[in-house]
Design a protein around this motif. Structure first.
Motif, PDB file in Angstrom:
ATOM      1  N   UNK A 167      51.165  43.349  33.500  1.00 20.58           N
ATOM      2  CA  UNK A 167      50.807  41.941  33.293  1.00 20.58           C
ATOM      3  C   UNK A 167      49.696  41.584  34.277  1.00 20.58           C
ATOM      4  N   UNK A 168      48.469  41.473  33.787  1.00 19.84           N
ATOM      5  CA  UNK A 168      47.327  41.239  34.668  1.00 19.84           C
ATOM      6  C   UNK A 168      47.291  39.818  35.226  1.00 19.84           C
ATOM      7  N   UNK A 169      47.499  38.819  34.376  1.00 19.10           N
ATOM      8  CA  UNK A 169      47.371  37.427  34.826  1.00 19.10           C
ATOM      9  C   UNK A 169      48.469  37.072  35.808  1.00 19.10           C
ATOM     10  N   UNK A 170      49.707  37.445  35.486  1.00 24.02           N
ATOM     11  CA  UNK A 170      50.804  37.193  36.407  1.00 24.02           C
ATOM     12  C   UNK A 170      51.321  35.784  36.372  1.00 24.02           C
ATOM     13  N   UNK A 171      52.071  35.447  37.402  1.00 20.66           N
ATOM     14  CA  UNK A 171      52.880  34.230  37.363  1.00 20.66           C
ATOM     15  C   UNK A 171      52.113  32.982  37.811  1.00 20.66           C
ATOM     16  N   UNK A 172      52.144  31.961  36.943  1.00 18.99           N
ATOM     17  CA  UNK A 172      51.739  30.613  37.308  1.00 18.99           C
ATOM     18  C   UNK A 172      50.317  30.462  37.817  1.00 18.99           C
ATOM     19  N   UNK A 173      50.121  29.414  38.624  1.00 15.35           N
ATOM     20  CA  UNK A 173      48.801  29.083  39.146  1.00 15.35           C
ATOM     21  C   UNK A 173      48.270  30.166  40.068  1.00 15.35           C
ATOM     22  N   UNK A 174      49.170  30.789  40.810  1.00 13.74           N
ATOM     23  CA  UNK A 174      48.759  31.864  41.717  1.00 13.74           C
ATOM     24  C   UNK A 174      48.091  32.998  40.944  1.00 13.74           C
ATOM     25  N   UNK A 175      48.693  33.375  39.821  1.00 14.50           N
ATOM     26  CA  UNK A 175      48.132  34.447  39.007  1.00 14.50           C
ATOM     27  C   UNK A 175      46.805  34.055  38.383  1.00 14.50           C
ATOM     28  N   UNK A 176      46.713  32.821  37.893  1.00 15.36           N
ATOM     29  CA  UNK A 176      45.463  32.357  37.277  1.00 15.36           C
ATOM     30  C   UNK A 176      44.340  32.285  38.306  1.00 15.36           C
ATOM     31  N   UNK A 177      44.673  31.803  39.501  1.00 18.53           N
ATOM     32  CA  UNK A 177      43.661  31.712  40.561  1.00 18.53           C
ATOM     33  C   UNK A 177      43.130  33.091  40.933  1.00 18.53           C
ATOM     34  N   UNK A 178      44.019  34.063  41.015  1.00 15.26           N
ATOM     35  CA  UNK A 178      43.584  35.426  41.339  1.00 15.26           C
ATOM     36  C   UNK A 178      42.665  35.961  40.247  1.00 15.26           C
ATOM     37  N   UNK A 179      43.055  35.778  38.981  1.00 19.12           N
ATOM     38  CA  UNK A 179      42.239  36.274  37.864  1.00 19.12           C
ATOM     39  C   UNK A 179      40.853  35.635  37.882  1.00 19.12           C
ATOM     40  N   UNK A 180      40.805  34.331  38.132  1.00 18.97           N
ATOM     41  CA  UNK A 180      39.507  33.643  38.175  1.00 18.97           C
ATOM     42  C   UNK A 180      38.657  34.145  39.339  1.00 18.97           C
ATOM     43  N   UNK A 181      39.295  34.395  40.463  1.00 20.54           N
ATOM     44  CA  UNK A 181      38.543  34.874  41.621  1.00 20.54           C
ATOM     45  C   UNK A 181      37.981  36.272  41.361  1.00 20.54           C
ATOM     46  N   UNK A 182      38.769  37.136  40.703  1.00 24.62           N
ATOM     47  CA  UNK A 182      38.268  38.462  40.340  1.00 24.62           C
ATOM     48  C   UNK A 182      37.042  38.326  39.450  1.00 24.62           C
ATOM     49  N   UNK A 183      37.118  37.432  38.454  1.00 24.68           N
ATOM     50  CA  UNK A 183      35.991  37.215  37.547  1.00 24.68           C
ATOM     51  C   UNK A 183      34.768  36.709  38.303  1.00 24.68           C
ATOM     52  N   UNK A 184      34.972  35.732  39.164  1.00 26.86           N
ATOM     53  CA  UNK A 184      33.859  35.162  39.932  1.00 26.86           C
ATOM     54  C   UNK A 184      33.179  36.220  40.805  1.00 26.86           C
ATOM     55  N   UNK A 185      33.983  37.083  41.425  1.00 24.73           N
ATOM     56  CA  UNK A 185      33.422  38.115  42.298  1.00 24.73           C
ATOM     57  C   UNK A 185      32.676  39.182  41.497  1.00 24.73           C
ATOM     58  N   UNK A 186      33.195  39.536  40.325  1.00 23.26           N
ATOM     59  CA  UNK A 186      32.489  40.503  39.483  1.00 23.26           C
ATOM     60  C   UNK A 186      31.118  39.972  39.074  1.00 23.26           C
TER      61      UNK A 186
END
Length: 500
Positions: A245-264
């Motif tokens: 599960x890449x996105x993961x749990x709740x806001x914490x998971x969404x924030x991490x996914x967005x940060x990965x995208x922003x850094x890429x």
């Protein structure tokens, strides 16, 4: 001398699945090497080695331990074959142990039936194997199962925390140059586990076994650093993010996914990638950003289009959520590979028709999905629930695509008949000649889409009619195959006559 040789006991086959490096050993290699141990990895599948190749390599080195990952009974059989060959033919007296999801879930069964292995690692292997290599007494080590004087001992260890995972060294990947040249799929793992509690899922059973109920994620910085390294060294253009599960749990998971995208995006890493996600992890802002960063497809666990079945297996999603998310993903132009199951052990004819209708109306219509059935793992919650409802085996049988699953009889004899007819008939038009012709057309994309829709609609109608005829008792065995082949041939002729 090596302290340990880690072996993936899955050999080269002619008609094998896509070639992938086993990420568990890339992680474990780095962890153990960082603690001063000398490690070698033999990933037989990724390196496309045969049994004799593995034996030759192992016989050419000295080592203290061999560690095998065991993901199914096939892996176990191969691991036993390797150790027995080394011991009997070459007198190696190899010290060997097992780890992995299958070994963890079925540790008692394995130890009861085999004396080949000294112990089995349960759950996360990093700390446990480090202690073994350091020479600690097995009785004092947690996270192991072993047999002593005929009695089996299981000691569940404490799973690594998120902080410990992030402090571990970056994975040591195999040399991927040849691997990529031969069509291998480059993967990374950025988290462990899934917060979902789906009753039929092997990951859920595994997490319960090791007393770990958290989704544990690597930081965005850590993830992008690994991707950037692979991108620079191997000039990769695509990567499979193989998390449960890449996105993961709740806001914490969404924030991490967005940060990965922003850094890429910021690091100008121009790759495409795919992920695995639950439906209820969807967030439009997050997926828009991921798409901008290179996301091109998502495996999403839709599972069923019938609410009562979703509820029975603890999916904690609704059919309306499924429908809404699939539409939004389509609007975002992100491909969805839906995890979808057409046949369920307890379902009625009405539920089957509803399930087929949902799939036709909301998913990319794939023939192989239409005769898919729920695969049930021993010791899963689904197995426990169904034992009192249907006739189901307690002895799993190996299936190349799904691992070790339990055979069962459908509760409704008419569903059993429909499944048998679908399973026999649909492969007769795989691949569909008319569909292949549609995809070869050099015409307007709108025309192609119209023909695709017509193709799927006609097949859908043939399937629904067959279900109705079986239910009413007016069906003759084999008529579905005749109707599908007839349609495919006739539709091809019609298309060809148009001279598009």
């Amino acid at each position: 001398m090596y302290d340990i040789i880690l072996v993936v006991p899955l050999f080269k086959e002619k008609d094998s699945l896509p070639i992938m490096e086993y990420q568990g050993f890339a992680v474990l290699h780095a962890y153990l090497a960082n603690r001063g141990f000398k490690v070698k990895v033999i990933d037989a599948y990724a390196e496309q080695l045969e049994f004799e190749d593995v034996i030759t390599i192992l016989n050419s080195y000295e080592y203290r331990w061999i560690g095998f990952t065991v993901m199914s009974s096939l892996y176990l059989k191969n691991a036993e074959r390797i150790v027995n060959e080394l011991n009997t033919k070459y007198s190696k007296n190899a010290n060997a142990f097992l780890g992995g999801i299958y070994a963890t879930l079925y540790c008692k069964d394995i130890l009861e039936s085999s004396n080949t292995f000294q112990f089995i690692v349960l759950g996360d292997g990093e700390k446990t194997i480090s202690e073994v290599l350091a020479g600690n007494d097995l009785h004092q080590i947690k996270g192991v199962a072993y047999k002593e004087n005929g009695a089996i001992t299981e000691k569940i260890g404490k799973p690594l925390s998120e902080d410990e995972l992030n402090c571990a060294p970056d994975p040591i990947h195999m040399d991927l140059h040849k691997f990529i040249k031969e069509g291998g799929i480059v993967q990374i793992v950025t988290s462990r586990g899934c917060y979902g509690r789906c009753d039929f899922c092997a990951v859920n059973s595994y997490m319960k076994k090791i007393n770990c109920f958290q989704w544990r994620a690597l930081s965005a910085e850590r993830v992008v650093r690994e991707i950037q390294s692979l991108y620079r060294i191997y000039n990769i253009t695509h990567i499979d993010i193989a998390d449960d599960n890449f996105i993961g749990f709740g806001q914490k998971g969404r924030d991490r996914a967005k940060k990965i995208a922003e850094m890429l995006i910021k690091e100008d890493i121009k790759i495409s990638f795919n992920v695995y996600s639950r439906v209820n992890d969807f967030d439009e802002e997050t997926f828009k950003l991921l798409k901008k960063a290179g996301l091109n497809s998502v495996f999403m666990g839709i599972e069923f289009g019938v609410q009562s079945i979703l509820d029975f297996y603890g999916k904690n999603i609704t059919t309306e959520q499924n429908k809404e998310v699939l539409k939004k993903m389509h609007d975002l132009k992100i491909k969805v590979a839906p995890g979808y199951i057409m046949f369920e052990p307890r379902m009625s004819i009405e539920e089957l028709k509803e399930n087929l209708k949902f799939y036709y109306e909301n998913c990319d219509f794939k023939l192989y999905k239409i005769f898919s059935k729920l695969e049930i793992y021993k010791n899963s919650m689904a197995h426990k629930k169904l034992r009192s409802i249907i006739n189901i085996s307690d002895l799993p049988e190996f299936h190349y695509n799904f691992g070790d699953v339990c055979t069962y009889d459908f509760l409704n004899p008419k569903i059993s008949k429909v499944f048998a007819e679908f399973k026999e008939a649909i492969p007769r038009i795989m691949p569909s000649k008319s569909y292949q012709y549609i995809m070869s057309l050099k015409t307007d994309l709108n025309n192609i889409e119209s023909f695709q829709n017509l193709w799927s609609h006609e097949i859908y109608c043939i399937l629904q009619d067959s279900i109705d005829r079986i239910n009413s008792g007016h069906y003759e065995k084999g008529e579905l195959a005749v109707n599908l082949v007839s349609f495919d041939n006739n539709f091809l002729e019609q298309l060809q006559s148009m001279k598009l």
